[in-house]
Design a protein around this motif. Sequence first.
Motif, PDB file in Angstrom:
ATOM      1  N   ALA A   1       0.836  -1.200   0.000  1.00 52.59           N
ATOM      2  CA  ALA A   1       0.000   0.000   0.000  1.00 52.59           C
ATOM      3  C   ALA A   1       0.873   1.254   0.000  1.00 52.59           C
ATOM      4  O   ALA A   1       0.600   2.220  -0.719  1.00 52.59           O
ATOM      5  N   ILE A   2       1.934   1.259   0.792  1.00 49.08           N
ATOM      6  CA  ILE A   2       2.853   2.400   0.832  1.00 49.08           C
ATOM      7  C   ILE A   2       3.544   2.563  -0.517  1.00 49.08           C
ATOM      8  O   ILE A   2       3.667   3.683  -1.036  1.00 49.08           O
ATOM      9  N   LEU A   3       3.983   1.452  -1.101  1.00 48.53           N
ATOM     10  CA  LEU A   3       4.623   1.515  -2.428  1.00 48.53           C
ATOM     11  C   LEU A   3       3.654   2.035  -3.481  1.00 48.53           C
ATOM     12  O   LEU A   3       4.038   2.791  -4.374  1.00 48.53           O
ATOM     13  N   MET A   4       2.375   1.643  -3.387  1.00 48.64           N
ATOM     14  CA  MET A   4       1.364   2.116  -4.336  1.00 48.64           C
ATOM     15  C   MET A   4       1.173   3.627  -4.214  1.00 48.64           C
ATOM     16  O   MET A   4       1.095   4.332  -5.215  1.00 48.64           O
ATOM     17  N   VAL A   5       1.132   4.133  -2.988  1.00 52.36           N
ATOM     18  CA  VAL A   5       0.981   5.573  -2.780  1.00 52.36           C
ATOM     19  C   VAL A   5       2.202   6.304  -3.332  1.00 52.36           C
ATOM     20  O   VAL A   5       2.068   7.324  -4.015  1.00 52.36           O
ATOM     21  N   LEU A   6       3.399   5.791  -3.067  1.00 48.81           N
ATOM     22  CA  LEU A   6       4.619   6.410  -3.605  1.00 48.81           C
ATOM     23  C   LEU A   6       4.621   6.385  -5.132  1.00 48.81           C
ATOM     24  O   LEU A   6       4.994   7.358  -5.785  1.00 48.81           O
ATOM     25  N   TRP A   7       4.182   5.266  -5.690  1.00 47.89           N
ATOM     26  CA  TRP A   7       4.107   5.147  -7.151  1.00 47.89           C
ATOM     27  C   TRP A   7       3.150   6.183  -7.725  1.00 47.89           C
ATOM     28  O   TRP A   7       3.445   6.831  -8.716  1.00 47.89           O
ATOM     29  N   LEU A   8       2.002   6.374  -7.081  1.00 49.32           N
ATOM     30  CA  LEU A   8       1.029   7.372  -7.532  1.00 49.32           C
ATOM     31  C   LEU A   8       1.590   8.789  -7.415  1.00 49.32           C
ATOM     32  O   LEU A   8       1.387   9.613  -8.303  1.00 49.32           O
ATOM     33  N   VAL A   9       2.307   9.059  -6.324  1.00 48.69           N
ATOM     34  CA  VAL A   9       2.892  10.392  -6.143  1.00 48.69           C
ATOM     35  C   VAL A   9       3.907  10.685  -7.245  1.00 48.69           C
ATOM     36  O   VAL A   9       4.010  11.811  -7.724  1.00 48.69           O
ATOM     37  N   ILE A  10       4.630   9.678  -7.656  1.00 45.94           N
ATOM     38  CA  ILE A  10       5.634   9.864  -8.714  1.00 45.94           C
ATOM     39  C   ILE A  10       4.991   9.843 -10.098  1.00 45.94           C
ATOM     40  O   ILE A  10       5.294  10.682 -10.947  1.00 45.94           O
ATOM     41  N   ALA A  11       4.076   8.914 -10.348  1.00 47.41           N
ATOM     42  CA  ALA A  11       3.540   8.714 -11.687  1.00 47.41           C
ATOM     43  C   ALA A  11       2.506   9.758 -12.096  1.00 47.41           C
ATOM     44  O   ALA A  11       2.467  10.167 -13.261  1.00 47.41           O
ATOM     45  N   LEU A  12       1.671  10.225 -11.181  1.00 52.10           N
ATOM     46  CA  LEU A  12       0.601  11.151 -11.560  1.00 52.10           C
ATOM     47  C   LEU A  12       1.118  12.479 -12.121  1.00 52.10           C
ATOM     48  O   LEU A  12       0.591  12.945 -13.130  1.00 52.10           O
ATOM     49  N   PRO A  13       2.144  13.111 -11.536  1.00 49.52           N
ATOM     50  CA  PRO A  13       2.650  14.335 -12.166  1.00 49.52           C
ATOM     51  C   PRO A  13       3.222  14.089 -13.566  1.00 49.52           C
ATOM     52  O   PRO A  13       3.060  14.920 -14.462  1.00 49.52           O
ATOM     53  N   ILE A  14       3.875  12.964 -13.757  1.00 45.32           N
ATOM     54  CA  ILE A  14       4.436  12.652 -15.074  1.00 45.32           C
ATOM     55  C   ILE A  14       3.312  12.426 -16.074  1.00 45.32           C
ATOM     56  O   ILE A  14       3.349  12.944 -17.195  1.00 45.32           O
ATOM     57  N   ILE A  15       2.293  11.689 -15.675  1.00 45.19           N
ATOM     58  CA  ILE A  15       1.143  11.453 -16.553  1.00 45.19           C
ATOM     59  C   ILE A  15       0.426  12.781 -16.821  1.00 45.19           C
ATOM     60  O   ILE A  15       0.024  13.062 -17.955  1.00 45.19           O
ATOM     61  N   GLY A  16       0.277  13.602 -15.783  1.00 49.02           N
ATOM     62  CA  GLY A  16      -0.351  14.915 -15.958  1.00 49.02           C
ATOM     63  C   GLY A  16       0.427  15.785 -16.933  1.00 49.02           C
ATOM     64  O   GLY A  16      -0.164  16.450 -17.792  1.00 49.02           O
ATOM     65  N   LEU A  17       1.745  15.781 -16.832  1.00 51.96           N
ATOM     66  CA  LEU A  17       2.588  16.546 -17.752  1.00 51.96           C
ATOM     67  C   LEU A  17       2.412  16.050 -19.184  1.00 51.96           C
ATOM     68  O   LEU A  17       2.299  16.842 -20.116  1.00 51.96           O
TER      69      LEU A  17
END
Length: 151
Positions: free
Chosen positions: A47-63
């Motif tokens: 769950a912690i890894l998933m949250v970290l992955w989302l924190v990293i991946a969402l800005p890149i996907i948003g960009l």
Amino acid sequence: MKVRTPGGQAHRVTRRWVPWQRKSRRLSLDGLEVPIDAPGGDDPISAILMVLWLVIALPIIGLAVVVMLLTSIELILLLAILPFAIGARVVFGRHWTVEVRRGFTPIHEERAGSWTASGVRIKELAREIESGNVPADTLAKQSAKQSAEQS
């Protein structure tokens, strides 16, 4: 017209159809890699890894989404204005700009006059490039000057 230097480097010599250069070609996501697989599992560490992955991946996907939206808006505007730009060139006898691109990056531009004169200049520039005489990089100087003025 696509030509190669004796060293094998590809250049394109063309007329610029609109009076400006596309800006979105300078936007790039090269070097940014989005992890394909999100971590999975039922334990707290997953769950912690998933949250970290989302924190990293969402800005890149948003960009990536923002860059795609800006590029599509510019392309739609370009397609809407293109008939008027071509018509103005034909009706008012506007001069054509010939540009040399290394790959897809513009490096040199010059005003060439009428359609016929620009065709002749394209062939001349292509012959020069094939013989190893690549025109001076006039656009790097302009972009450096614009950057200095903005600072």
